[in-house]
Design a protein around this motif. Structure first.
Motif, PDB file in Angstrom:
ATOM      1  N   LYS A 184      31.724  40.883 -69.223  1.00 20.27           N
ATOM      2  CA  LYS A 184      30.946  40.651 -68.004  1.00 20.27           C
ATOM      3  C   LYS A 184      31.781  40.986 -66.768  1.00 20.27           C
ATOM      4  O   LYS A 184      32.949  40.616 -66.682  1.00 20.27           O
ATOM      5  CB  LYS A 184      30.513  39.188 -67.941  1.00 20.27           C
ATOM      6  N   TYR A 230      23.935  46.365 -69.596  1.00 21.85           N
ATOM      7  CA  TYR A 230      22.930  45.753 -68.724  1.00 21.85           C
ATOM      8  C   TYR A 230      23.501  45.526 -67.335  1.00 21.85           C
ATOM      9  O   TYR A 230      24.679  45.205 -67.185  1.00 21.85           O
ATOM     10  CB  TYR A 230      22.476  44.407 -69.303  1.00 21.85           C
ATOM     11  N   TYR A 241      30.274  41.725 -75.513  1.00 27.19           N
ATOM     12  CA  TYR A 241      30.113  42.289 -74.174  1.00 27.19           C
ATOM     13  C   TYR A 241      31.214  41.760 -73.280  1.00 27.19           C
ATOM     14  O   TYR A 241      31.761  40.687 -73.520  1.00 27.19           O
ATOM     15  CB  TYR A 241      28.755  41.876 -73.567  1.00 27.19           C
ATOM     16  N   MET A 284      22.934  36.660 -72.975  1.00 26.34           N
ATOM     17  CA  MET A 284      24.041  37.560 -72.650  1.00 26.34           C
ATOM     18  C   MET A 284      25.355  36.793 -72.546  1.00 26.34           C
ATOM     19  O   MET A 284      26.401  37.292 -72.962  1.00 26.34           O
ATOM     20  CB  MET A 284      23.758  38.332 -71.359  1.00 26.34           C
ATOM     21  N   TYR A 295      26.989  43.722 -67.836  1.00 29.15           N
ATOM     22  CA  TYR A 295      27.342  43.325 -69.196  1.00 29.15           C
ATOM     23  C   TYR A 295      27.559  44.622 -69.961  1.00 29.15           C
ATOM     24  O   TYR A 295      26.614  45.363 -70.227  1.00 29.15           O
ATOM     25  CB  TYR A 295      26.219  42.510 -69.837  1.00 29.15           C
TER      26      TYR A 295
END
Length: 152
Positions: A91, A129, A89, A80, A148
């Motif tokens: 974070k 996620y 993505y 990730m 994420y």
């Protein structure tokens, strides 16, 4: 013979009823009723962490989606971080000083929704996620939430 599940999925949404379904799923996994973190003989599986995957969105956060709770290894988090570095993505990291995991997760999601509304991010609504860590499992005694979010 003991067995374990790699993941458990429900179809839900962000309504009050949907939130109850999510709470029930987490309770079943935390208690070992669904053997994701524990095997069928209630032995905790070392080296794994529970992660929520949000996918199969019918529209956006206001519609139905699949919530999967899965058991992952440290490799998941390394992958990730690579996806974040590639711009796939974004974070989000939040913590709650009082150790309230729900408060921590709410802070993180509110940041996402505020950035959506302001146009700062454009969500892909593919797979997102969440890893929320209860205070009893952290070195600092605070609850932590890591999101994420897939972006375009």
């Amino acid at each position: 013979m003991a067995y374990k599940l790699k993941e458990a999925t429900i179809r839900t949404n962000n309504s009050e009823e949907g939130m109850k379904m999510i709470d029930e799923l987490w309770e079943d996994i935390s208690s070992g009723k669904l053997p994701v973190l524990f095997d069928s003989e209630h032995t905790f599986q070392q080296g794994i962490s529970p992660v929520s995957r949000y996918s199969n969105y019918s529209s956006d956060e206001s519609g139905d989606y699949d919530l999967t709770i899965m058991a992952v290894s440290v490799e998941f988090f390394k992958n990730m971080e690579v996806a974040v570095s590639k711009g796939l993505y974004k974070k989000y990291v939040e913590k709650d000083e009082n150790g309230e995991i729900g408060v921590c997760a709410k802070k993180a999601w509110e940041k996402v929704w505020n950035e959506q509304k302001s146009g700062e991010i454009k969500r892909a609504f593919t797979m997102d996620y969440e890893s929320s860590v209860p205070s009893e499992y952290t070195k600092d005694g605070k609850a932590h939430c890591y999101l994420y979010i897939a972006i375009q």
